[in-house]
Design a protein around this motif. Structure first.
Motif, PDB file in Angstrom:
ATOM      1  N   ALA A  97       0.833  -1.207   0.000  1.00  0.00           N
ATOM      2  CA  ALA A  97       0.000   0.000   0.000  1.00  0.00           C
ATOM      3  C   ALA A  97       0.867   1.256   0.000  1.00  0.00           C
ATOM      4  O   ALA A  97       0.587   2.249  -0.705  1.00  0.00           O
ATOM      5  CB  ALA A  97      -0.926  -0.017   1.227  1.00  0.00           C
ATOM      6  N   GLU A  98       1.923   1.211   0.772  1.00  0.00           N
ATOM      7  CA  GLU A  98       2.856   2.338   0.814  1.00  0.00           C
ATOM      8  C   GLU A  98       3.462   2.585  -0.569  1.00  0.00           C
ATOM      9  O   GLU A  98       3.553   3.718  -1.045  1.00  0.00           O
ATOM     10  CB  GLU A  98       3.967   2.051   1.838  1.00  0.00           C
ATOM     11  CG  GLU A  98       5.092   3.081   1.905  1.00  0.00           C
ATOM     12  CD  GLU A  98       4.605   4.473   2.300  1.00  0.00           C
ATOM     13  OE1 GLU A  98       3.505   4.547   2.910  1.00  0.00           O
ATOM     14  OE2 GLU A  98       5.281   5.464   1.971  1.00  0.00           O
ATOM     15  N   GLY A  99       3.842   1.505  -1.226  1.00  0.00           N
ATOM     16  CA  GLY A  99       4.373   1.617  -2.590  1.00  0.00           C
ATOM     17  C   GLY A  99       3.382   2.259  -3.531  1.00  0.00           C
ATOM     18  O   GLY A  99       3.749   3.019  -4.436  1.00  0.00           O
ATOM     19  N   GLN A 100       2.117   1.906  -3.326  1.00  0.00           N
ATOM     20  CA  GLN A 100       1.079   2.501  -4.171  1.00  0.00           C
ATOM     21  C   GLN A 100       0.948   3.995  -3.874  1.00  0.00           C
ATOM     22  O   GLN A 100       0.850   4.822  -4.782  1.00  0.00           O
ATOM     23  CB  GLN A 100      -0.261   1.786  -3.940  1.00  0.00           C
ATOM     24  CG  GLN A 100      -0.224   0.353  -4.454  1.00  0.00           C
ATOM     25  CD  GLN A 100      -1.474  -0.428  -4.106  1.00  0.00           C
ATOM     26  OE1 GLN A 100      -2.051  -0.243  -3.036  1.00  0.00           O
ATOM     27  NE2 GLN A 100      -1.868  -1.319  -5.001  1.00  0.00           N
TER      28      GLN A 100
ATOM     29  N   ASN B 163      -6.263  -3.435  -5.501  1.00  0.00           N
ATOM     30  CA  ASN B 163      -6.492  -3.906  -4.131  1.00  0.00           C
ATOM     31  C   ASN B 163      -5.192  -4.524  -3.613  1.00  0.00           C
ATOM     32  O   ASN B 163      -4.700  -5.503  -4.170  1.00  0.00           O
ATOM     33  CB  ASN B 163      -7.621  -4.927  -4.140  1.00  0.00           C
ATOM     34  CG  ASN B 163      -7.945  -5.434  -2.731  1.00  0.00           C
ATOM     35  OD1 ASN B 163      -7.086  -5.418  -1.851  1.00  0.00           O
ATOM     36  ND2 ASN B 163      -9.186  -5.858  -2.547  1.00  0.00           N
ATOM     37  N   PRO B 164      -4.620  -3.964  -2.535  1.00  0.00           N
ATOM     38  CA  PRO B 164      -3.324  -4.472  -2.079  1.00  0.00           C
ATOM     39  C   PRO B 164      -3.374  -5.934  -1.639  1.00  0.00           C
ATOM     40  O   PRO B 164      -2.380  -6.650  -1.742  1.00  0.00           O
ATOM     41  CB  PRO B 164      -2.965  -3.567  -0.901  1.00  0.00           C
ATOM     42  CG  PRO B 164      -4.122  -2.692  -0.649  1.00  0.00           C
ATOM     43  CD  PRO B 164      -5.098  -2.815  -1.759  1.00  0.00           C
TER      44      PRO B 164
ATOM     45  N   CYS C  51       7.844 -10.802 -10.231  1.00  0.00           N
ATOM     46  CA  CYS C  51       6.768 -10.256  -9.396  1.00  0.00           C
ATOM     47  C   CYS C  51       6.868  -8.726  -9.324  1.00  0.00           C
ATOM     48  O   CYS C  51       5.885  -8.001  -9.506  1.00  0.00           O
ATOM     49  CB  CYS C  51       6.844 -10.835  -7.987  1.00  0.00           C
ATOM     50  SG  CYS C  51       6.340 -12.551  -7.897  1.00  0.00           S
ATOM     51  N   TRP C  52       8.055  -8.262  -9.043  1.00  0.00           N
ATOM     52  CA  TRP C  52       8.247  -6.817  -8.903  1.00  0.00           C
ATOM     53  C   TRP C  52       7.942  -6.082 -10.198  1.00  0.00           C
ATOM     54  O   TRP C  52       7.213  -5.094 -10.233  1.00  0.00           O
ATOM     55  CB  TRP C  52       9.677  -6.524  -8.445  1.00  0.00           C
ATOM     56  CG  TRP C  52       9.957  -5.066  -8.308  1.00  0.00           C
ATOM     57  CD1 TRP C  52      10.705  -4.307  -9.160  1.00  0.00           C
ATOM     58  CD2 TRP C  52       9.451  -4.180  -7.309  1.00  0.00           C
ATOM     59  NE1 TRP C  52      10.729  -3.005  -8.757  1.00  0.00           N
ATOM     60  CE2 TRP C  52       9.960  -2.898  -7.610  1.00  0.00           C
ATOM     61  CE3 TRP C  52       8.626  -4.342  -6.183  1.00  0.00           C
ATOM     62  CZ2 TRP C  52       9.680  -1.775  -6.830  1.00  0.00           C
ATOM     63  CZ3 TRP C  52       8.357  -3.230  -5.408  1.00  0.00           C
ATOM     64  CH2 TRP C  52       8.865  -1.961  -5.736  1.00  0.00           C
ATOM     65  N   LYS C  53       8.484  -6.625 -11.275  1.00  0.00           N
ATOM     66  CA  LYS C  53       8.263  -5.987 -12.564  1.00  0.00           C
ATOM     67  C   LYS C  53       6.769  -5.969 -12.902  1.00  0.00           C
ATOM     68  O   LYS C  53       6.248  -4.981 -13.443  1.00  0.00           O
ATOM     69  CB  LYS C  53       9.033  -6.730 -13.658  1.00  0.00           C
ATOM     70  CG  LYS C  53       8.849  -6.162 -15.061  1.00  0.00           C
ATOM     71  CD  LYS C  53      10.042  -6.488 -15.945  1.00  0.00           C
ATOM     72  CE  LYS C  53       9.800  -6.009 -17.371  1.00  0.00           C
ATOM     73  NZ  LYS C  53       8.829  -6.874 -18.065  1.00  0.00           N
ATOM     74  N   GLY C  54       6.075  -7.042 -12.531  1.00  0.00           N
ATOM     75  CA  GLY C  54       4.650  -7.139 -12.841  1.00  0.00           C
ATOM     76  C   GLY C  54       3.816  -6.086 -12.131  1.00  0.00           C
ATOM     77  O   GLY C  54       2.880  -5.533 -12.708  1.00  0.00           O
ATOM     78  N   ILE C  55       4.140  -5.821 -10.896  1.00  0.00           N
ATOM     79  CA  ILE C  55       3.256  -4.950 -10.112  1.00  0.00           C
ATOM     80  C   ILE C  55       3.690  -3.485 -10.103  1.00  0.00           C
ATOM     81  O   ILE C  55       2.918  -2.607  -9.726  1.00  0.00           O
ATOM     82  CB  ILE C  55       3.131  -5.426  -8.651  1.00  0.00           C
ATOM     83  CG1 ILE C  55       4.470  -5.318  -7.932  1.00  0.00           C
ATOM     84  CG2 ILE C  55       2.571  -6.840  -8.598  1.00  0.00           C
ATOM     85  CD1 ILE C  55       4.358  -5.512  -6.434  1.00  0.00           C
ATOM     86  N   LYS C  56       4.926  -3.222 -10.500  1.00  0.00           N
ATOM     87  CA  LYS C  56       5.357  -1.820 -10.417  1.00  0.00           C
ATOM     88  C   LYS C  56       4.740  -1.030 -11.574  1.00  0.00           C
ATOM     89  O   LYS C  56       4.339  -1.591 -12.586  1.00  0.00           O
ATOM     90  CB  LYS C  56       6.875  -1.721 -10.384  1.00  0.00           C
ATOM     91  CG  LYS C  56       7.544  -1.781 -11.728  1.00  0.00           C
ATOM     92  CD  LYS C  56       9.009  -1.418 -11.613  1.00  0.00           C
ATOM     93  CE  LYS C  56       9.627  -1.539 -13.006  1.00  0.00           C
ATOM     94  NZ  LYS C  56      11.039  -1.825 -13.002  1.00  0.00           N
ATOM     95  N   VAL C  57       4.671   0.260 -11.344  1.00  0.00           N
ATOM     96  CA  VAL C  57       4.021   1.116 -12.335  1.00  0.00           C
ATOM     97  C   VAL C  57       4.788   1.120 -13.642  1.00  0.00           C
ATOM     98  O   VAL C  57       6.008   1.193 -13.629  1.00  0.00           O
ATOM     99  CB  VAL C  57       3.920   2.555 -11.787  1.00  0.00           C
ATOM    100  CG1 VAL C  57       3.428   3.499 -12.887  1.00  0.00           C
ATOM    101  CG2 VAL C  57       2.958   2.583 -10.609  1.00  0.00           C
TER     102      VAL C  57
END
Lengths: 185, 185, 185, 185
Positions: free
Chosen positions: A129-132, A141-142, A179-185
């Motif tokens: 959530a903080e990252g968002q 939805n986190p 995973c990281w690449k998938g969720i990052k903006v």
DNA sequence: GATGAATGAGAATTCATTCAT
DNA sequence: GATGAATGAATTCTCATTCAT
């Protein structure tokens, strides 16, 4: 070490060796070197035992993952940390993992315990959530996001534990990157 | 429709309604309108029944997912197709899904059946490998890649089925996007 | 060779191999290559089968023993003949013997069949009675006398079949001598 | 008196009353006033029960026959004693006798128990061997000799129990005489 | 005449749980 | 606190027999 611990350990050992379906109480009594009545002194019935074991094992995993958590690290580092520690636990405690996954759906596990909030997971979701909030991670939805990355890492371990492929640290790192690449903006 | 089918159907129905733990043979016999001995005419014992059911349910899922598969579609479309259909099956057949996940680890399921190659999964893995050959998808073990995306989608459904959150089509699409973004070059 | 014979043979074979207690009908059907209903075409029920087998085997023994009987021989020779042939049958047909001994007491065997007069035994008893009339053999109930010598010879064979001792022809001759010496005046 | 004894006694009682074929476990449980699980607490399965019963009954017969044995008696008196006591047991315990004879050949009885040495029989065989050393009894394998006289006496009782003839003490004495005359020098 | 799928009553066995010590 | 013998309801499984083909 008390009889209560003996019983819990024996139960997990037996799940490990024989699978969940074939466990009986008398096997547990024998393994734990405990009279049958002693069991009922500590646990009212089967349901209570399984719930207790679930709580115990959850806590064990939770504490394993959070250990050495660096609150001062960057968000990315924290993200990596959680996934790496989860993978480490899964690889080193396959039976605990398997017990948790199976029994989470079991009618034995009470709603209350199933839905209990795990502080480690909470922290992970907070990180997301903080990252968002910081605009680093995609808006969604986190909890869903947590399931996405958790599912990825656990399924990769599962495949390995099912002998589908060998697994070195580089594959794990690769998975975390995906995973990281998938969720990052 | 033969008695053998009746028994298999009744067993799955009961799993659906009551959950795996509470199923007994006599319930199956009553539900299938079958004498107890008739059961043993078709299945040597409980183990054989469960294996058969596992094979059946695997096949059912496999066929559900591959249905309407467009061999002429683009690689990206095919990728989306597999994940979407998997999600659809999981949402519409929660008990079948749960049965497959739980029993896959059970000592009841024979090695042979557990390791049987599923043609739908093979095709999905082929697509991933093809994407890698074309330089669209990151280079990694395609089976690991399959586990990553499969784990994501199934865990997202799981979270929903466990009442952690509601799930609309847009969340599913989002999840698929995350998967694709994660693995593409 | 008809199905009826197949069933009878299969039953005796199975008694030989597995012992009386563990025989079931389905084993017989499989061994005899016969459908279950075919069995009931020939035999009304288990009792009838066992009775039939008992009659058959009795007759087989009876005919074996009487074969080559020399009606012109001396009384002593006839006496020896019966015992020797009985021993020969017992040694060469241990399973038939065992079946006869066990089932003779079974509630399955009807009174009628159990008490049926065997012509070979009748002839043997006649010989004994004739010996008594001639003053060669001690005066006693000839049937009791028959049991005495029959019991001797059969128990000697039994001991051998139970591996208590090896048995050569000389021991058999010795046994017959003992019997004769015991009953003669 | 423990439950284990109750079970063994009930089983023998039922054999006595109903015959071997019709005994079921639930009858035993009811008769022994014992829960079904209690049975399995003491005996692993049916086989173990039957073996135990065989041992018990063997011992019972053995002790019956040796009772009042006069070690100071003459060889001839001892010989008569054994046969007379054997006959007495057979007449007064027909079901025990029949159980022993039938089950001795059964695959249920373990080799070990079947071949166990009975002290009463040993003593009888010793008497025979002693008679041979003294030149009173014919030279032959003493075990064969034992079978000869044992078979005689038991078959005579059998014939009586099968209603072939009434049996008074004089017929038994006669049979013993025949045995003695047959084997003595 | 021959078949074998179907049966239900009943057999052996297991199980979670209790109770007296 | 610890025990394990005892339990009976429930469960898995077997068996002789029938019936439609």
């Amino acid at each position: 070490m008390g009889k209560r611990e003996d019983i819990l350990n024996a139960t997990l050992d037996l799940i490990t060796e024989e699978g969940l379906q074939s466990i009986t109480f008398s096997k547990i009594f024998k393994r734990a070197n405990v009279g049958s009545a002693t069991f009922y002194h500590y646990f009212d019935n089967k349901e209570v035992l399984v719930n207790e074991l679930y709580k115990n094992t959850s806590k064990q995993m939770s504490e394993f993952v959070i250990k050495d958590y660096d609150i001062a690290a960057t968000l990315y580092e924290k993200f990596r940390f959680f996934l790496k520690k989860t993978a480490d636990f899964a690889i080193s405690h396959p039976n605990e993992l398997w017990f948790l996954e199976n029994y989470a759906h079991s009618p034995f596990i009470s709603e209350e315990i199933r839905n209990a909030v795990d502080p480690t997971i909470s922290e992970f979701i907070n990180i997301i959530a903080e990252g968002q909030r910081q605009g680093i991670i995609k808006d969604m939805n986190p909890v869903v996001c947590f399931q996405i990355v958790g599912g990825s890492i656990l399924f990769v371990i599962r495949g390995h534990l099912s002998n589908k492929y060998p697994l070195s640290d580089s594959e794990i790192q690769q998975t975390i990157e995906v995973c990281w690449k998938g969720i990052k903006v």
